[in-house]
Scaffold this active site. Structure first.
Site, PDB file in Angstrom:
ATOM      1  N   LYS A 109       0.719  -1.264  -0.395  1.00  0.00           N
ATOM      2  CA  LYS A 109      -0.013   0.654   0.135  1.00  0.00           C
ATOM      3  C   LYS A 109       1.215   0.964   0.251  1.00  0.00           C
ATOM      4  CE  LYS A 109      -4.263  -2.062   1.998  1.00  0.00           C
ATOM      5  NZ  LYS A 109      -5.102  -1.842   2.753  1.00  0.00           N
ATOM      6  N   LYS A 190      -6.336 -12.088  -5.087  1.00  0.00           N
ATOM      7  CA  LYS A 190      -7.154 -11.998  -4.597  1.00  0.00           C
ATOM      8  C   LYS A 190      -8.074 -11.414  -4.867  1.00  0.00           C
ATOM      9  CE  LYS A 190      -5.510  -9.309  -0.103  1.00  0.00           C
ATOM     10  NZ  LYS A 190      -5.771  -9.079   0.835  1.00  0.00           N
ATOM     11  N   LYS A 193     -11.606  -5.594  -2.501  1.00  0.00           N
ATOM     12  CA  LYS A 193     -12.390  -4.826  -2.151  1.00  0.00           C
ATOM     13  C   LYS A 193     -11.473  -3.347  -3.271  1.00  0.00           C
ATOM     14  CE  LYS A 193     -14.248  -4.270   2.262  1.00  0.00           C
ATOM     15  NZ  LYS A 193     -13.663  -3.958   3.019  1.00  0.00           N
TER      16      LYS A 193
HETATM   17  P1  AMP Z   1     -10.589  -6.894   4.585  1.00  0.00           P
HETATM   18  O1  AMP Z   1     -11.485  -6.780   3.227  1.00  0.00           O
HETATM   19  O2  AMP Z   1      -9.103  -6.887   3.550  1.00  0.00           O
HETATM   20  O3  AMP Z   1     -10.673  -5.451   6.220  1.00  0.00           O
HETATM   21  O4  AMP Z   1     -10.596  -7.671   5.153  1.00  0.00           O
HETATM   22  C1  AMP Z   1     -12.101  -8.664   5.785  1.00  0.00           C
HETATM   23  C2  AMP Z   1     -11.835  -9.551   6.020  1.00  0.00           C
HETATM   24  O5  AMP Z   1     -11.784 -10.472   5.240  1.00  0.00           O
HETATM   25  C3  AMP Z   1     -10.196 -10.250   6.806  1.00  0.00           C
HETATM   26  O6  AMP Z   1     -10.226 -11.326   7.870  1.00  0.00           O
HETATM   27  C4  AMP Z   1      -9.212 -10.745   5.873  1.00  0.00           C
HETATM   28  O7  AMP Z   1      -8.462 -12.101   5.982  1.00  0.00           O
HETATM   29  C5  AMP Z   1     -10.412 -11.691   4.824  1.00  0.00           C
HETATM   30  N1  AMP Z   1     -10.533 -11.385   2.991  1.00  0.00           N
HETATM   31  C6  AMP Z   1     -10.247  -9.995   2.597  1.00  0.00           C
HETATM   32  N2  AMP Z   1     -10.385 -10.936   1.085  1.00  0.00           N
HETATM   33  C7  AMP Z   1     -10.508 -12.827   1.229  1.00  0.00           C
HETATM   34  C8  AMP Z   1     -10.350 -13.273   0.393  1.00  0.00           C
HETATM   35  N3  AMP Z   1      -9.437 -12.587  -1.219  1.00  0.00           N
HETATM   36  N4  AMP Z   1     -10.265 -13.964   0.216  1.00  0.00           N
HETATM   37  C9  AMP Z   1     -11.141 -14.576   1.827  1.00  0.00           C
HETATM   38  N5  AMP Z   1     -10.951 -14.423   3.306  1.00  0.00           N
HETATM   39  C10 AMP Z   1     -10.363 -12.446   2.707  1.00  0.00           C
END
Ligand code: AMP
Ligand code: TRP
Length: 322
Positions: A109, A190, A193
């Site tokens: 980032k 992966k 968002k």
């Molecule tokens: P974030 O959107 O990065 O704040 O992630 C929120 C939660 O979703 C965290 O526990 C991440 O590890 C999980 N997470 C984010 N992206 C993925 C993905 N592509 N696959 C599985 N889990 C995810």
């Protein structure tokens, strides 16, 4: 077993967030489970204040819509428990600059633009505090959080060694499948968002026709054999994991039932639509009553403040603060 996890209010969740994290949270909920919206973490990147407020409410509604029940577990906003910011400072004086600058997420980032905020560097310390304040044993998160969890353990152990036994050393727990849901258009990256192409991510708010279009267009390969094999067939393996997570079968068992990609995709699309429909319906209902959403987290903050306050005072005292 004390469980804690959190998500940033940084926009609509995709099915990676749902399957990798939120679905596990619902399964792990109990009176000993704490789930927060980590709104302080959202300030590490530029975000419009009004957007932050509305996304925070959205995320509370999404937690509830997915099945978290405030009568069973504690749901709260990180910013409504001031001990998180205070613990952050104590732990910043335990962590080193070197270990923070080596974090993968920070490196990714921070190179995207110049003039990144110091909070982006110290982000994992705030997260460590979130976890340690609740004497957490298990942290259900997706695979991308492993490194942050490892840092949390390192900081807890370092603190305990230097200042005496204070923190429970937590472990991260990942689901057996779908801990890392991949982008549908680029299955070696992966699902995310922010950077992902809109066709690469299925959002929990997507309509049936959007879900269907995205799954039908998901990138696969040309050998036309339905097999669970990440090395040679990442596209198909990703679809199989999503299927497996929603149907509670193994990806291999799902693969055995299909000979054609098209059939797998049609059935998966129906399954995703059917799984998200009740969540979308509850979400729409909950969003009609923002006052109640605020009340849920206000009640949660009372309990969270009690638990966190005790651990914070113990840590502050151990370090020598009167
Ligand atoms: P974030 O959107 O990065 O704040 O992630 C929120 C939660 O979703 C965290 O526990 C991440 O590890 C999980 N997470 C984010 N992206 C993925 C993905 N592509 N696959 C599985 N889990 C995810
Ligand atoms: N860093 C996590 C993410 O990006 C969010 C987070 C902050 C978190 N504090 C936490 C997750 C505490 C689990 C526990 O997804």
């Amino acid at each position: 077993m004390r469980v804690l996890s959190g998500m940033q209010p940084s926009g609509t969740l995709h099915i990676g967030n749902y399957l990798g994290a939120l679905k596990q949270w619902v399964e792990a909920q109990s009176s000993d489970a704490f789930y927060c919206v980590v709104d302080l973490h959202a300030l590490t990147l530029e975000i419009d204040p009004a957007t932050l407020r509305s996304q925070t409410l959205d995320l509370i509604a999404t937690y509830l819509a997915a099945g978290l029940d405030p009568e069973i577990c504690t749901i709260f906003l990180q910013s409504e428990v001031p001990y998180h910011a205070q613990m952050n400072w104590l732990l910043e004086c335990v962590a080193t600059y070197g270990e923070l600058s080596r974090m993968t997420q920070f490196k990714e980032k921070s190179t995207r633009k110049t003039g990144y905020r110091v909070g982006l560097l110290t982000y994992p310390v705030l997260m460590a505090g979130d976890i340690l304040l609740y004497e957490t044993a298990e942290v259900p998160v997706g695979d991308d959080q492993r490194q942050h969890l490892e840092l949390t353990r390192v900081l807890a152990e370092r603190f305990n060694n230097r200042y005496g036994p204070t923190f429970v050393v937590p472990v991260g727990v990942q689901p057996k499948v779908a801990a890392r849901v991949m982008d549908l258009q680029e299955p070696t990256r992966k699902m995310s968002k922010s950077i992902s192409s809109p066709m690469g991510s299925i959002f929990v708010t997507d309509s049936a026709s959007e879900i269907d279009k995205k799954i039908k267009k998901a990138v696969t390969d040309t050998d036309n054999e339905v097999r669970y094999d990440w090395d040679t067939k990442p596209g198909i393996s990703n679809l199989l994991e999503i299927y497996s997570s929603l149907s509670d079968e193994t990806p291999q068992a799902v693969a055995e039932r299909y000979t054609r990609y098209g059939d797998l995709k049609s059935d998966l699309s129906a399954l995703v639509v059917e799984s998200l429909a009740p969540i979308q319906k509850r979400y729409d209902e909950l969003m009609t009553d923002p006052v109640e959403l605020r009340a849920v987290v206000a009640r949660g903050a009372l309990k969270a403040n009690e638990v966190a306050g005790e651990v914070y005072r113990r840590a502050a005292h151990a370090m020598g603060l009167i």
